[in-house]
Design an enzyme around this catalytic site. Structure first.
Site, PDB file in Angstrom:
ATOM      1  N   ASP A 131       0.858  -1.178   0.000  1.00  0.00           N
ATOM      2  CA  ASP A 131       0.000   0.000   0.000  1.00  0.00           C
ATOM      3  C   ASP A 131       0.899   1.234   0.000  1.00  0.00           C
ATOM      4  O   ASP A 131       1.963   1.229   0.620  1.00  0.00           O
ATOM      5  CB  ASP A 131      -0.891  -0.019   1.243  1.00  0.00           C
ATOM      6  CG  ASP A 131      -1.788   1.201   1.314  1.00  0.00           C
ATOM      7  OD1 ASP A 131      -2.505   1.471   0.343  1.00  0.00           O
ATOM      8  OD2 ASP A 131      -1.740   1.899   2.350  1.00  0.00           O
TER       9      ASP A 131
ATOM     10  N   ASP B 223      -7.080  -1.761   4.349  1.00  0.00           N
ATOM     11  CA  ASP B 223      -6.152  -2.795   3.889  1.00  0.00           C
ATOM     12  C   ASP B 223      -6.502  -4.175   4.448  1.00  0.00           C
ATOM     13  O   ASP B 223      -5.972  -5.183   3.973  1.00  0.00           O
ATOM     14  CB  ASP B 223      -4.711  -2.450   4.311  1.00  0.00           C
ATOM     15  CG  ASP B 223      -4.207  -1.168   3.673  1.00  0.00           C
ATOM     16  OD1 ASP B 223      -4.585  -0.908   2.518  1.00  0.00           O
ATOM     17  OD2 ASP B 223      -3.460  -0.427   4.337  1.00  0.00           O
TER      18      ASP B 223
ATOM     19  N   ASP C 143      -1.397  -0.803   6.324  1.00  0.00           N
ATOM     20  CA  ASP C 143      -1.493  -0.270   7.689  1.00  0.00           C
ATOM     21  C   ASP C 143      -2.872   0.243   8.056  1.00  0.00           C
ATOM     22  O   ASP C 143      -3.078   0.680   9.183  1.00  0.00           O
ATOM     23  CB  ASP C 143      -0.477   0.861   7.883  1.00  0.00           C
ATOM     24  CG  ASP C 143      -0.910   2.149   7.172  1.00  0.00           C
ATOM     25  OD1 ASP C 143      -1.583   2.048   6.126  1.00  0.00           O
ATOM     26  OD2 ASP C 143      -0.580   3.232   7.673  1.00  0.00           O
TER      27      ASP C 143
END
Length: 678
Positions: free
Chosen positions: A359, A561, A557
Site C-alpha cells: 500500500d 487494507d 497499515d
C-alpha cells in the site's frame, strides 16, 4: 527465569518451565549413567572385552548384581519413557517414546527371566546404557531448544519487578503485577517503564529497541505513549498507566512469540505423519528381524539384540525435532528485530513469497503531506515562505500544516498577521507585515483576479507529477507556487531494492490518482503500479495476482487494507497501523519500517531451508541405519550394532538436528536502518 504469568501479572499454576524440565532430564540421565557404569563392568562385555575381573559384591552372581543396580534406572530414569508411551497409546498414536519403552522393556524383561531361571546370557547393560544415552540426547536437545528460546527469555526479563507509584503525593514502590490502570507512575532516568502508559509530565528520550527493534531513542513529551519494558534514558517522567498485566504490549508480544513457537508449520504435520509410520515400521521391523535371525539358526539372545537395535535406531526423534526447533529460532530472530510472526505457517508463507504488494500511503510513504518544491518570482524564497507561513499559521488544514512545518525547518521569520480570512476549500487571505497575501488554489486566485503569469507552466508541471499545488500571491501578484505531496519513507527505496535483490516482484497498490502513484513509484524504483483502486477492490486485485500462480504478500497499515491482508498468502501489517490491520495480518512489523519486509522474507527462507535440511537428514539417517541395525551386513562384513551404540547414534542424530537449527542464529539479515518511525 520468570514465567509469562509473572510478567503479565497473572496468578495461576503454570506448566513446568523449560528450566525445570531440563534439570529433571539431567537428574534422570545422571542416575542412569552412574549405575550403567558398574552394570557394564560386571556384564559379559566387561568381563570379555574390558577384562574386568573383580567379583560381584557379597558373593552375588554377576547377573543378580546387575539386576539390583538396574532397578533404579528402570523405576526412575526410564519412567519418563513408559509414561510417554502410555500417553501416546491412549491417544491412539505411536511415537519415539513407544519405541524406547519397547526396547528397554524387551531387553530388561528378557534378562530378568533368564536371571530368575538360574542365569545365562543377559544384557541389562544394553537396557541401562540405552536409557542413559537417550536421556543424554534429550537433555542436550532440551538445552539447545532452551537456547533457541532466548528471545522469549529476553522479553520476559524486560518488565521490571517493581514500579514507583505516586499516591497522595508520596512515592511508593509496589510490585509491577499489582499496578492498576490509572496509577500515576514515576519513571526516573535509567529506569524501565513498568507498563504501558501515557506521559503526563516531563520530557525524555526512551529506548524502545528491546521491544520494537527501533534502534534510535524516541522523544517523549506530555501525551506521548510509553511501552512497558522500554528504558527511560534521561529526563524524569510522570505517566498514567493505560494497560497493565496481560494487556500490555510486552505481554501481547510474549504471547504472540510463544504461540508462534508452539504452533505447527504445514511441513511439521507431514513430519508427524511420517514419524507415526516410521514407529510402526520400526516395531514391525524389529519383530521381523527377531523372526528372521531365529529362522537363520541364531540363539534367542542374539536375535533379540538385533531386534532391539532396529527398534532403537529407528526412533524418529530427529524427525520430530526437524521443524519445531527451526521455528523456535526463526520466530526468536524475528522478535529481536521487531518482526512478529503470528504462527509457524506465517514463516513458511514468508519463505515462499514471490510478489510483495505494498500500500502506498502510510506504508511506502509517510502518510502526511510535505513541501517538496518552492518556485518563487519577484521575491526571494525566504520572503515568500515567511509570508505564506504567517497566513497558514493558525490553520489546521494538512496542506497549511505542511507549509508551516517547512517554514519552521527553513528558519523562516514569524510575521504578525491581521485581517485573516479563511476561504473553505480554496485557501486563506490575510494582511502580513503590511502586505496582502493570498495563499490557495487556482480558483482562489481567480476569485481575487490574480493571474498566474509566468508561474502557470510550473504549476501545470507540478500538477502533472501528481503534486498538490498551492499558489502564493503578494499584493496582487502571483509570487510563488508550492508543490506539496506525500513523500516516501526514508527506508522505502532500500526496502524495494532489497526485495528485488531477493527476486521478489514489488507492486504498489493505491487509491491515489495514477500521476501521484507513478511519481512515487519512479522515486522508489517500482515498475508495477495499480492505482485508483477503491478500498473494497483491493482484495480482488490481490486475488488477480494470485491467479497468475504466484505467492503474494500484502503490506498495509489501514482499515481499508484489512480485506487485502486477509486475501493475501501472507498479510504483513505495519506496526503503527490500525488494530484491525494488525489483527488481520500474519506478520506485524513493530518498527513500521518497510525494510523489515525483506528481513521477514529472509528469516522465512532461512528457517524453511533449515527445516528441509533437518528433514532430509532425519529420513536419510533412518534409511541407512535400519539395514545396519538389522544385521544385514553381519554375515559378510561382521558389522554389528549393539542397542547402546544404536542409542548413541540416534541421540547424536537428534542433537545434530537441534544444533543445525541453532545455526540459523547466524543468518545474515539486512542491516536495520535505524530510521524506523512510530
Amino acid at each position: 527465569m520468570r514465567s509469562p504469568d509473572d510478567v503479565m501479572g497473572h496468578g495461576g499454576r503454570a506448566e513446568m518451565s523449560m528450566d525445570v524440565m531440563v534439570q529433571d532430564m539431567r537428574n534422570r540421565f545422571l542416575v542412569a549413567a552412574a549405575l550403567s557404569v558398574p552394570i557394564l563392568l560386571w556384564s559379559a562385555i566387561g568381563r570379555q572385552v574390558l577384562h574386568f575381573s573383580v567379583p560381584a559384591p557379597v558373593g552375588l552372581r554377576d547377573d543378580v548384581f546387575q539386576l539390583i543396580l538396574s532397578l533404579p534406572v528402570i523405576g526412575y530414569s526410564s519412567w519418563i519413557f513408559f509414561d510417554g508411551a502410555v500417553r501416546a497409546l491412549r491417544a491412539r498414536t505411536l511415537d519415539m517414546m513407544v519405541l524406547v519403552a519397547v526396547a528397554i522393556t524387551a531387553g530388561w524383561t528378557y534378562s530378568v527371566v533368564v536371571t530368575l531361571r538360574g542365569g545365562g546370557d543377559v544384557f541389562y547393560e544394553a537396557s541401562t546404557v540405552l536409557c542413559a544415552f537417550v536421556l543424554l540426547g534429550h537433555w542436550l536437545e532440551m538445552r539447545a531448544r532452551g537456547g533457541a528460546n532466548d528471545a522469549v527469555r529476553a522479553l520476559l526479563d524486560l518488565a521490571p519487578p517493581k514500579a514507583i507509584v505516586i499516591r497522595d503525593g508520596e512515592q511508593v514502590e509496589v510490585p509491577t503485577s499489582e499496578l492498576q490502570v490509572g496509577d500515576l507512575l514515576l519513571i526516573k532516568p535509567g529506569a524501565k517503564v513498568p507498563v504501558d502508559a501515557v506521559v503526563e509530565e516531563g520530557i525524555s528520550e526512551v529506548d524502545e529497541s528491546v521491544v520494537t527493534g527501533e534502534s534510535l531513542p524516541v522523544s517523549k513529551a506530555p501525551g506521548s505513549a510509553l511501552i512497558g519494558g522500554s528504558i527511560n534514558e534521561n529526563g524524569t517522567l510522570r505517566a498514567h498507566a493505560t494497560r497493565v498485566g496481560s494487556d500490555t504490549a510486552l505481554a501481547q508480544i510474549v504471547k504472540l512469540v510463544q504461540a508462534a513457537q508452539s504452533s505447527k508449520a504445514p511441513g511439521q504435520e507431514l513430519a508427524d505423519r511420517a514419524a507415526f509410520w516410521l514407529v510402526l515400521v520400526a516395531l514391525i521391523g524389529g519383530a521381523l528381524t527377531l523372526i528372521a535371525w531365529l529362522l537363520a539358526g541364531r540363539t534367542f539372545s542374539q536375535a533379540i539384540l538385533f531386534s532391539i537395535t532396529v527398534v532403537v535406531i529407528t526412533c524418529p526423534d530427529a524427525l520430530g525435532l526437524a521443524t519445531p526447533t527451526a521455528i523456535m529460532v526463526g520466530t526468536g530472530l524475528g522478535a529481536k528485530r521487531g518482526i512478529l510472526f503470528k504462527n509457524a505457517a506465517a514463516i513458511e508463507a514468508a519463505a515462499r513469497v514471490q510478489v510483495v504488494v505494498m500500500d502506498k500511503t502510510g506504508t511506502l510513504t509517510k502518510g502526511e503531506p510535505e513541501v517538496t518544491e518552492l518556485h518563487a518570482v519577484h521575491l526571494s524564497q525566504d520572503e515568500v515562505l515567511a509570508l505564506a507561513a504567517a497566513v497558514e499559521w493558525d490553520s489546521e488544514h494538512p496542506l497549511a500544516e505542511a507549509i508551516v512545518r517547512y517554514a519552521q525547518q527553513s528558519g523562516a521569520t514569524h510575521l504578525p498577521v491581521t485581517d485573516f480570512e479563511n476561504v473553505p476549500g480554496h485557501g486563506a487571505v490575510a494582511t502580513v507585515d503590511g502586505h496582502r497575501v493570498v495563499v490557495g488554489n487556482a480558483r482562489l486566485m481567480a476569485r481575487e483576479n490574480i493571474g498566474l503569469d509566468g508561474l502557470a507552466t510550473k504549476r501545470d508541471e507540478l500538477a502533472a507529477e501528481g503534486r498538490t499545488v498551492v499558489v502564493v500571491s503578494v499584493d496582487g501578484r502571483a509570487s510563488a507556487v508550492i508543490g506539496i505531496s506525500d513523500t516516501p519513507r526514508p527506508t522505502a527505496k532500500g526496502a524495494v531494492d532489497a526485495l528485488q535483490r531477493q527476486g521478489v516482484d514489488v507492486v504498489m497498490l493505491t487509491g491515489d490518482n495514477r500521476a501521484t502513484a507513478e511519481r512515487i513509484a519512479r522515486e522508489l524504483g517500482i515498475r508495477d503500479v495499480i492505482a485508483e483502486v477503491l478500498p473494497a477492490d483491493k482484495a480482488s486485485k490481490i486475488g488477480e495476482l494470485q491467479r497468475t500462480g504466484k505467492k503474494v504478500a500484502m503490506v498495509g497499515d489501514g482499515v481499508n487494507d484489512a480485506p487485502a491482508l486477509a486475501q493475501a498468502d501472507l498479510g504483513i501489517a505495519i506496526g503503527a497501523g490500525t488494530d484491525v490491520a494488525i489483527e488481520t495480518a500474519d506478520v506485524v512489523l513493530m518498527r513500521s519500517d518497510p525494510l523489515d519486509v525483506a528481513t521477514a522474507i529472509t528469516i522465512g527462507r532461512g528457517t524453511l531451508r533449515k527445516m528441509r535440511q533437518n528433514l532430509a537428514w532425519a529420513v536419510g539417517y533412518n534409511a541407512i541405519a535400519i539395514p545396519i541395525a538389522a544385521g544385514i551386513f553381519e554375515p559378510r562384513f561382521g558389522l554389528v550394532l549393539r542397542p547402546e551404540i544404536a542409542a548413541l547414534s540416534m541421540s547424536g542424530s537428534s542433537l545434530l538436528v537441534a544444533v543445525n537449527a541453532l545455526l540459523l542464529k547466524r543468518l545474515k539479515l539486512p542491516e536495520p536502518s535505524g530510521t524506523g518511525e512510530r
